[in-house]
Design a protein around this motif. Structure first.
Motif, short mmCIF file in Angstrom:
data_model
loop_
_atom_site.label_atom_id
_atom_site.label_comp_id
_atom_site.label_asym_id
_atom_site.label_seq_id
_atom_site.Cartn_x
_atom_site.Cartn_y
_atom_site.Cartn_z
N THR A 3 0.84 -1.19 0.00
CA THR A 3 0.00 0.00 0.00
C THR A 3 0.88 1.24 0.00
O THR A 3 1.85 1.33 0.76
N THR A 4 0.53 2.20 -0.85
CA THR A 4 1.26 3.47 -0.89
C THR A 4 0.46 4.52 -0.15
O THR A 4 -0.74 4.68 -0.38
N SER A 6 0.38 8.65 1.08
CA SER A 6 0.91 10.00 0.91
C SER A 6 1.00 10.63 2.29
O SER A 6 -0.03 10.93 2.91
N ALA A 21 5.61 10.07 -0.80
CA ALA A 21 4.93 8.81 -1.05
C ALA A 21 5.74 7.69 -0.40
O ALA A 21 6.92 7.49 -0.72
N GLU A 23 5.74 3.51 1.32
CA GLU A 23 5.12 2.20 1.33
C GLU A 23 4.78 1.81 2.77
O GLU A 23 5.61 1.94 3.67
N ASP A 128 10.63 4.13 2.32
CA ASP A 128 10.77 5.00 1.15
C ASP A 128 11.76 4.30 0.22
O ASP A 128 12.97 4.53 0.30
#
Length: 375
Positions: A3-4, A6, A21, A23, A128
């Motif tokens: 899942t990413t 922000s 962004a 993970e 990251d």
């Protein structure tokens, strides 16, 4: 695929919040992935940015998240995908404090909520690329579109609150339960007693709202901003004191006939803590919830405390047991008896710096960040 999220990240002490962004790790058996719909901003988040709290950087703050469950680990039974939830502080579930129903006194509280910057076993929850970004702030790091929490600090929202927006529910997870719990769980003022609250930020005003639910005789609020004092009066204060122009100790003694029986100190300012203790009557109790930078001390008059049999009580998270206390606060909010919406000003997540400035200058009592959809 991971899942990413922000996330608004702090690179180093004093650096601004910057969108990155990242993970998010997949949920382990006791973990829950939440799509964040709203997250309150608290002074603890700004203390992280300033390097005043022992949270490792680079990292993601945010600890008053509310949203929708996206995924659950194999061992999770209390929530399921699609549930609305409020996130709160983390605790171990095994120590004396936790098993006795007071997880805010968890022996691992500081590590799980501040210092680890990772899961309890030290493994990261945020990446990251190949690099690690510290997360797990208060078991969530919810200044982001997605947050990974544990089942213990993920609280289902009762159906009675179906029409209450997440922007109003989010602050319940820390600021509201801290102030309200200091009154309802710790001080428990008796009928016809007197309560004084020092500091009319969100924690102090939450204490005011909780005290106003009780049949007390006097409710005095002390602050330095007239706008906050006006709001305190609207929420139930019987007397307000601007300590820039009036001695709060004398004002409280005059209003209460000798001193307050119960005091909540929420400012985190050492000199104000001294005033709060001195404003107590004989046998009075002070709940101390304001937290200055770690290592800060205050010059307490020990003879005053001893000779007048005063009690000074440190209170974390309102001595709350979230699975029972938070649903009660949600019900009070849904019924209009805890008007949290009067404290809230919303900002897009990307405007986190503007929200921080608004909280700092007093134009917003409780900024709540709204992650943009599909980002």
């Amino acid at each position: 695929m991971p899942t990413t999220t922000s996330a608004m990240t702090v690179a180093s002490a004093g650096a601004p919040f910057t969108r990155r962004a990242l993970e998010v790790a997949d949920p382990r058996p006791d973990e829950v992935l939440v799509r964040v719909e709203a997250v309150g901003m608290c002074h603890a988040d700004l203390a992280v940015r300033a390097g005043e709290f022992p949270f490792p950087l680079p990292g993601v703050a945010g600890h008053e998240g509310a949203g929708i469950v996206e995924q659950v680990g194999s061992g999770v039974t209390t929530v399921r995908p699609g549930d609305r939830v409020v996130l709160t502080f983390d605790s171990c579930g095994r120590c004396r404090g936790c098993v006795s129903g007071v997880p805010s006194q968890c022996y691992e509280f500081v590590a799980r909520n501040f210092t680890n910057g990772a899961r309890p076993d030290g493994t990261p929850s945020l990446h990251d690329g190949d690099g690690v970004v510290h997360g797990n702030f208060f078991g969530q790091s919810s200044f982001a579109t997605y947050a990974l929490a544990r089942e213990r600090n993920t609280i289902p929202v009762p159906a009675i609150a179906a029409d209450v927006p997440s922007s109003v529910l989010a602050p319940l997870g820390c600021g509201i339960q801290t102030g309200a719990g200091a009154v309802l769980n710790v001080l428990q003022p008796e009928a016809s007693s007197t309560v004084a609250v020092f500091g009319a930020g969100v924690v102090g005003l939450s204490a005011v709202m909780a005290a106003a639910l009780l049949p007390i005789e006097q409710l005095v609020v002390v602050d330095v901003l007239d706008s906050r004092l006006e709001l305190a009066r609207e929420l139930g204060a019987t007397t307000v004191v601007n300590s820039r122009t009036t001695d709060p100790i004398e004002a409280i003694k005059d209003a209460t006939g000798g001193g307050a029986g119960h005091v909540v100190e929420s400012s985190g300012v050492p000199a104000v803590l001294v005033q709060a203790i001195k404003s107590l009557r004989v046998g009075g109790a002070a709940a101390v919830v304001g937290v200055p930078p770690f290592g800060t001390t205050a010059p307490i008059d020990v003879a005053d405390v001893v000779n007048d049999s005063k009690r000074v009580i440190g209170v974390v998270e309102g001595r709350s047991n979230p699975p029972t206390f938070l649903p009660d606060l949600v019900a009070l909010t849904a019924a209009g008896r805890l008007p949290v919406e009067k404290l809230v000003t919303t900002f897009p997540l990307g405007d986190v710096e503007r929200a921080a400035e608004a909280m700092k200058n007093g134009t917003a009592t409780k900024p709540v960040l709204l992650p943009e959809k599909n980002t």
